[in-house]
Design an enzyme around this catalytic site. Structure first.
Site, PDB file in Angstrom:
ATOM      1  N   LYS A 101     -80.223 -84.632 -37.931  1.00  0.00           N
ATOM      2  CA  LYS A 101     -78.879 -83.797 -37.632  1.00  0.00           C
ATOM      3  C   LYS A 101     -78.092 -83.330 -38.901  1.00  0.00           C
ATOM      4  O   LYS A 101     -77.415 -82.523 -39.108  1.00  0.00           O
ATOM      5  CB  LYS A 101     -77.986 -84.775 -36.747  1.00  0.00           C
ATOM      6  CG  LYS A 101     -78.645 -84.855 -35.470  1.00  0.00           C
ATOM      7  CD  LYS A 101     -78.615 -83.853 -34.410  1.00  0.00           C
ATOM      8  CE  LYS A 101     -79.227 -83.983 -33.099  1.00  0.00           C
ATOM      9  NZ  LYS A 101     -79.152 -82.861 -32.284  1.00  0.00           N
ATOM     10  N   GLU A 123     -69.335 -82.260 -30.514  1.00  0.00           N
ATOM     11  CA  GLU A 123     -69.800 -83.367 -29.587  1.00  0.00           C
ATOM     12  C   GLU A 123     -70.989 -83.867 -29.932  1.00  0.00           C
ATOM     13  O   GLU A 123     -71.735 -83.707 -31.087  1.00  0.00           O
ATOM     14  CB  GLU A 123     -70.311 -82.367 -28.352  1.00  0.00           C
ATOM     15  CG  GLU A 123     -71.688 -81.842 -28.316  1.00  0.00           C
ATOM     16  CD  GLU A 123     -72.217 -81.016 -29.619  1.00  0.00           C
ATOM     17  OE1 GLU A 123     -71.166 -80.316 -30.005  1.00  0.00           O
ATOM     18  OE2 GLU A 123     -73.440 -81.214 -30.095  1.00  0.00           O
ATOM     19  N   SER A 390     -87.934 -87.742 -35.678  1.00  0.00           N
ATOM     20  CA  SER A 390     -86.524 -87.013 -35.930  1.00  0.00           C
ATOM     21  C   SER A 390     -85.534 -87.956 -36.265  1.00  0.00           C
ATOM     22  O   SER A 390     -84.660 -87.677 -36.904  1.00  0.00           O
ATOM     23  CB  SER A 390     -86.306 -86.306 -34.529  1.00  0.00           C
ATOM     24  OG  SER A 390     -86.282 -87.019 -33.415  1.00  0.00           O
TER      25      SER A 390
HETATM   26  C1  LIG Z   1     -82.968 -88.888 -33.334  1.00  0.00           C
HETATM   27  C2  LIG Z   1     -82.732 -87.684 -32.287  1.00  0.00           C
HETATM   28  N1  LIG Z   1     -83.974 -86.821 -31.937  1.00  0.00           N
HETATM   29  C3  LIG Z   1     -83.922 -85.997 -31.212  1.00  0.00           C
HETATM   30  C4  LIG Z   1     -82.652 -85.601 -30.683  1.00  0.00           C
HETATM   31  C5  LIG Z   1     -82.461 -84.262 -29.590  1.00  0.00           C
HETATM   32  O1  LIG Z   1     -81.744 -83.207 -30.281  1.00  0.00           O
HETATM   33  P1  LIG Z   1     -82.554 -82.014 -30.672  1.00  0.00           P
HETATM   34  O2  LIG Z   1     -83.365 -81.508 -29.570  1.00  0.00           O
HETATM   35  O3  LIG Z   1     -81.521 -80.980 -31.057  1.00  0.00           O
HETATM   36  O4  LIG Z   1     -83.368 -82.198 -31.791  1.00  0.00           O
HETATM   37  C6  LIG Z   1     -81.317 -86.242 -31.084  1.00  0.00           C
HETATM   38  C7  LIG Z   1     -79.880 -85.943 -30.534  1.00  0.00           C
HETATM   39  O5  LIG Z   1     -79.082 -86.532 -30.552  1.00  0.00           O
HETATM   40  C8  LIG Z   1     -81.560 -87.404 -32.025  1.00  0.00           C
HETATM   41  O6  LIG Z   1     -80.337 -88.199 -32.132  1.00  0.00           O
END
Ligand SMILES: Cc1ncc(COP(=O)(O)O)c(C=O)c1O
Length: 408
Positions: A101, A123, A390
């Site tokens: 993020k 948000e 992620s």
């Molecule tokens: C670690 C992590 N992975 C994935 C996501 C999912 O979001 P996005 O699909 O926008 O990557 C989030 C959302 O808060 C997250 O914190």
């Protein structure tokens, strides 16, 4: 005719068009009050994108503050456990603030400064976007308010504490299911009355044009690095690339640089929740239909009257009834294969990565690990599967302990 069928064709990287469309998807469905702010944002972003000084400032921050490039890691023991392809992890979990993020919030904070706005709102679901926004705002000295559903405040307490330590005000949202979708509603409401002074740092590739494009572009650093790292390590591109899809920003950032590499299989993983029944999952690309949510036309979980449905996921960051419009385009063009992963399978994948590799993945990322392990198991040992890790799982430790107790 189902409007989604209009977009069937070959996926191009040259989207969106001038109106913010990805085939039939995307666009801008907002009250007039927001149109001027979105126009200003589109113009300012186009200028910033063409300005080498802007990119240089962002690149420097990504290197010195975030720690990029993020590592490309061979998960050897996990690969052995699967008995198939070699699994490599794109380690967004080791970024400053613990997730992908931060790539987007620093970019949008720089845009906030360029637009001369004095306040930021955001948000958050899992809290990672809230922490990343609070961090970017602390870095630049911009006051920050974060909207967060009460259920997510409960599930993601460590991140709420961090946001407050970073100087952000966290406003609990008590409407609806008290999760991400309600937090976005509240942030949009705030923005309508504060648009002259405030920038809304949206946290995923959702919302009205130009947000899906801006967030995709800022997150594309993930896939661009993974592409370079693959070529350097193997002299070729990976066979498969796997990422989880909530709103879809880590997946869009990971996939976009590979869109025109037809030989690379792209797999997006939605939250399969408890069951395939309505209300038990958060998989709009698997079970939803095209409709409007949060200012954009995309696949949405909705009932026959077009009312957005309640959804469920074990992970706060995937617990969202919609998805970014570019994913809908990629689905209908067949460029990306979307699948889902159930709550329990994500918990098992969490354990597998923890015990095989000494890495605690975020619950969101655990969905990608579970699906990536399946993809790897079907391939041979000379093939390569890259999974986007992620975010890190520290934020989920207490929730996982509770869920394991429940499972006993
Ligand atoms: C670690 C992590 N992975 C994935 C996501 C999912 O979001 P996005 O699909 O926008 O990557 C989030 C959302 O808060 C997250 O914190």
């Amino acid at each position: 005719m189902n409007p989604a069928s209009e977009s069937v064709g070959t996926a191009s990287a040259n989207v969106p068009d001038a109106t913010g469309r990805y085939g039939a998807f995307g666009g801008r469905y907002v009250p007039e009050t927001l149109t001027r702010a979105l126009d200003q944002l589109a113009v300012e972003y186009a200028k910033a994108k063409a300005d080498p000084a802007f990119q240089a400032e962002l690149d420097q921050l990504l290197q010195d503050f975030v720690g990029r490039p993020s590592p490309f890691y061979h998960a050897k023991r996990l690969s052995e456990k699967c008995g198939g392809a070699q699994i490599w992890l794109k380690r967004e979990d080791v970024n400053h603030t613990g997730a992908h993020k931060i790539n987007n919030t620093l970019g949008q904070a720089l845009l906030t400064l360029r637009m001369g706005k004095q306040r930021v709102i955001a948000e958050t679901g899992a809290g990672q976007h809230g922490v990343a926004t609070a961090t970017a705002c602390a870095h630049f000295g911009i006051p920050c308010v974060v909207y967060m559903g009460e259920e997510d405040i409960r599930r993601q307490a460590p991140n709420v504490f961090s946001m407050k330590l970073l100087g952000a005000e966290v406003r609990p949202v008590t409407t609806g299911s008290r999760t991400l979708r309600d937090a976005i509603n509240e942030a949009m409401r705030d923005w309508m009355s504060s648009v002259d002074t405030t920038h809304y740092i949206l946290g995923s590739v959702v919302g009205p044009h130009p947000f899906p494009q801006i967030v995709r572009d800022f997150q594309s650093v993930i896939g661009s690095e993974a592409r370079v790292q693959s070529l350097a390590r193997f002299g070729r591109l990976p066979d498969s690339v796997v990422a989880c899809v909530g709103g879809g920003s880590n997946a869009a950032g990971m996939f976009y640089p590979f869109i025109e590499d037809k030989e690379v299989e792209l797999v997006g993983v939605e939250a399969g929740g408890r069951s395939d029944g309505a209300g038990d999952h958060a998989s709009p690309l698997t079970f939803g239909s095209p409709g409007v949510l949060h200012g954009s036309y995309s696949y949405v979980m909705q009932d026959d009257d077009g009312q957005t449905c309640d959804v469920h996921s074990i992970s706060a960051g995937l617990d969202y009834p919609g998805v970014g419009p570019e994913h809908s385009y990629w689905k209908d063009t067949g460029r990306v294969r979307y699948t889902d992963c159930k709550d329990n399978a994500a918990l098992d994948a969490f354990d597998a990565l923890a015990s095989c590799e000494g890495i605690l993945p975020a619950l969101e990322s655990s969905h990608a690990i579970a699906a990536g392990m399946k993809v790897a198991a079907e391939k041979s040992s000379d093939q390569i599967v890259v999974i986007c890790l992620s975010g890190r799982g520290d934020k989920d430790a207490a929730e996982i302990a509770r869920l394991k107790e429940e499972r006993k």
